[in-house]
Design a protein around this motif. Sequence first.
Motif, PDB file in Angstrom:
ATOM      1  N   LEU A  98      19.701  58.161 -25.076  1.00 55.74           N
ATOM      2  CA  LEU A  98      19.535  57.208 -26.170  1.00 55.74           C
ATOM      3  C   LEU A  98      20.446  57.659 -27.292  1.00 55.74           C
ATOM      4  O   LEU A  98      20.431  58.823 -27.677  1.00 55.74           O
ATOM      5  N   VAL A  99      21.243  56.728 -27.818  1.00 55.24           N
ATOM      6  CA  VAL A  99      22.209  57.044 -28.857  1.00 55.24           C
ATOM      7  C   VAL A  99      21.942  56.157 -30.081  1.00 55.24           C
ATOM      8  O   VAL A  99      21.776  54.944 -29.943  1.00 55.24           O
ATOM      9  N   LYS A 100      21.904  56.787 -31.247  1.00 54.83           N
ATOM     10  CA  LYS A 100      21.787  56.033 -32.503  1.00 54.83           C
ATOM     11  C   LYS A 100      23.206  55.687 -32.940  1.00 54.83           C
ATOM     12  O   LYS A 100      23.976  56.563 -33.307  1.00 54.83           O
ATOM     13  N   PRO A 101      23.592  54.409 -32.841  1.00 54.84           N
ATOM     14  CA  PRO A 101      24.964  54.020 -33.170  1.00 54.84           C
ATOM     15  C   PRO A 101      25.284  54.255 -34.650  1.00 54.84           C
ATOM     16  O   PRO A 101      24.411  54.156 -35.516  1.00 54.84           O
ATOM     17  N   GLU A 102      26.558  54.550 -34.931  1.00 58.03           N
ATOM     18  CA  GLU A 102      27.010  54.736 -36.319  1.00 58.03           C
ATOM     19  C   GLU A 102      27.663  53.478 -36.821  1.00 58.03           C
ATOM     20  O   GLU A 102      28.248  52.726 -36.095  1.00 58.03           O
TER      21      GLU A 102
END
Length: 118
Positions: free
Chosen positions: A114-118
């Motif tokens: 899971l990646v928190k987009p920038e």
Amino acid sequence: VHKTEEAVSKPAAQAPAQTSKAPEAPAQAEAPAPAADENLHKIVSPMVGTFYQSPSPDKDAYVKTGSKVSEDSVVCIVEAMKLFNEIEAEVKGEIVEILVKDGQLVEYGQPLFLVKPE
């Protein structure tokens, strides 16, 4: 006749394995992560294979929770039929969670990170 019996016995052998995984799913569903999950990007496996976090057993993992990644950052390897395929993040952001363990068999389309987009 023997082939039919083998085909019947194989799904029966797999059923207990699926049943043993079922208790893990409710534990994950109770966590507050699914609510925040809407804003997170999932890096999924493009194939069936074995997930590896590092290029070799004696090397550090490509990414850890909290690691910053860009679109072309290699996040893991999925081995399929003796070929080691580097998986890229395809999104710029921060690794929030690693969803599979090193050496685990993964399915096509299975979320890996899971990646928190920038």
